[in-house]
Design an enzyme around this catalytic site. Structure first.
Site, PDB file in Angstrom:
ATOM      1  N   HIS A  81       0.854  -1.204   0.000  1.00 27.54           N
ATOM      2  CA  HIS A  81       0.000   0.000   0.000  1.00 27.54           C
ATOM      3  C   HIS A  81       0.883   1.245   0.000  1.00 27.54           C
ATOM      4  O   HIS A  81       1.939   1.265   0.646  1.00 27.54           O
ATOM      5  CB  HIS A  81      -0.920  -0.003   1.220  1.00 27.54           C
ATOM      6  CG  HIS A  81      -2.034   0.986   1.101  1.00 27.54           C
ATOM      7  ND1 HIS A  81      -1.835   2.335   1.282  1.00 27.54           N
ATOM      8  CD2 HIS A  81      -3.339   0.838   0.763  1.00 27.54           C
ATOM      9  CE1 HIS A  81      -2.980   2.972   1.087  1.00 27.54           C
ATOM     10  NE2 HIS A  81      -3.912   2.085   0.770  1.00 27.54           N
ATOM     11  N   GLU A 100      -3.972   1.935  -7.278  1.00 25.15           N
ATOM     12  CA  GLU A 100      -4.372   3.047  -6.418  1.00 25.15           C
ATOM     13  C   GLU A 100      -3.464   4.251  -6.682  1.00 25.15           C
ATOM     14  O   GLU A 100      -2.380   4.356  -6.086  1.00 25.15           O
ATOM     15  CB  GLU A 100      -4.239   2.649  -4.942  1.00 25.15           C
ATOM     16  CG  GLU A 100      -5.114   1.485  -4.536  1.00 25.15           C
ATOM     17  CD  GLU A 100      -5.474   1.535  -3.054  1.00 25.15           C
ATOM     18  OE1 GLU A 100      -6.676   1.480  -2.757  1.00 25.15           O
ATOM     19  OE2 GLU A 100      -4.584   1.653  -2.203  1.00 25.15           O
TER      20      GLU A 100
END
Ligand code: 13P
Length: 255
Positions: free
Chosen positions: A102, A170
């Protein structure tokens, strides 16, 4: 596939589960949609207990399905590593997936591609990997998004990937900002990601690709309409059980 990433937020799991259940529309398509929650690790057991009482009550006969539970990150090793969560611990608690790479881990915890590759390998195809990749605003402005993503995807080179291997695209600038790329641009990037992984992994796997970054129940449909968008990784909007259920419902009715 729709995944909720609660990050480091406290959520009233009891309320969330009730809200989700109230809003969630059960239909036969449901069997094919996978959805999961990655709560803070301290709350995994509580989440699983709530899940069992709300979702597994009918043995799946009526179209109810298990909500997957996952971790927001995992360590690449085990033993004397205070504070770390190993892959075997993830398996032991019955979790089904692990988010790795992430952008908040890359940025705030200085995780680089080498470490993320170790994490991917340590999952040993026993726990579903959800690998996050994405470019910064500056990289996007420079027009080097694909180069950045290709470099982040280097870690799959010669790795034998499991069928469940999932990439979450993302864009860093879209996370928590209310900004998103245009759906057609997301689609193009997702196609690119699938091609890169297919040509680099040892077993030529075509991954599932989720979009993440300011997904809400207002814009989800525009993303899910796109051919190569296989779902979403949802942060802020997943903290509310009703909103998250709505996003799953929209996915079920669009795909
Ligand atoms: P937001 O949905 O809050 O933008 O967060 C996206 C994200 O980082 C999910 O992992």
């Amino acid at each position: 596939m729709i995944i909720a990433n609660w990050k480091s937020n406290i959520v009233d799991i009891n309320q969330w589960t009730h809200d989700f259940h109230d809003e969630y529309i059960v239909n036969e398509r449901l069997q094919s949609t996978i959805f999961g929650v990655a709560p803070p690790s301290l709350y995994i057991e509580k989440m699983r207990r709530m899940e069992q009482s709300h979702f597994a009550f009918d043995d799946g006969e009526l179209g109810c399905q298990e909500v997957l539970c996952g971790v927001q990150d995992v360590d690449h090793s085990y033993g004397s590593r205070t504070g770390a969560i190993s892959v075997d611990m993830v398996i032991d608690t019955g979790c089904n997936f692990a988010i790795i790479g992430h952008s908040e881990r890359r940025d705030l915890f200085n995780e680089d591609n080498d470490l993320i590759k170790e994490k991917l390998k340590s999952l040993k195809n026993k726990v579903m990997a959800v690998l996050c990749i994405g470019e910064t605003k500056e990289e996007n402005d420079k027009g080097i998004t694909k180069d950045v993503l290709k470099q982040q995807l280097d870690i799959v080179k010669e790795v034998e990937l499991d069928q469940s291997f999932t990439v979450a695209y993302e864009p860093v600038w879209a996370i928590g900002s209310g900004l998103t790329p245009q759906p057609k641009d997301i689609n193009e990037i997702h196609k690119y990601i699938k091609d890169v992984v297919q040509s680099n992994s040892a077993n030529k796997l075509i991954p599932r690709v989720l979009y993440g970054g300011s997904v809400t129940d207002k814009n989800a449909e525009s993303f899910f309409m796109e051919e190569f968008v296989d779902g979403a990784l949802v942060g802020g909007a997943s903290l509310d059980g009703k909103t998250f259920a709505n996003i799953v419902n929209i996915y079920n009715s669009t795909k």
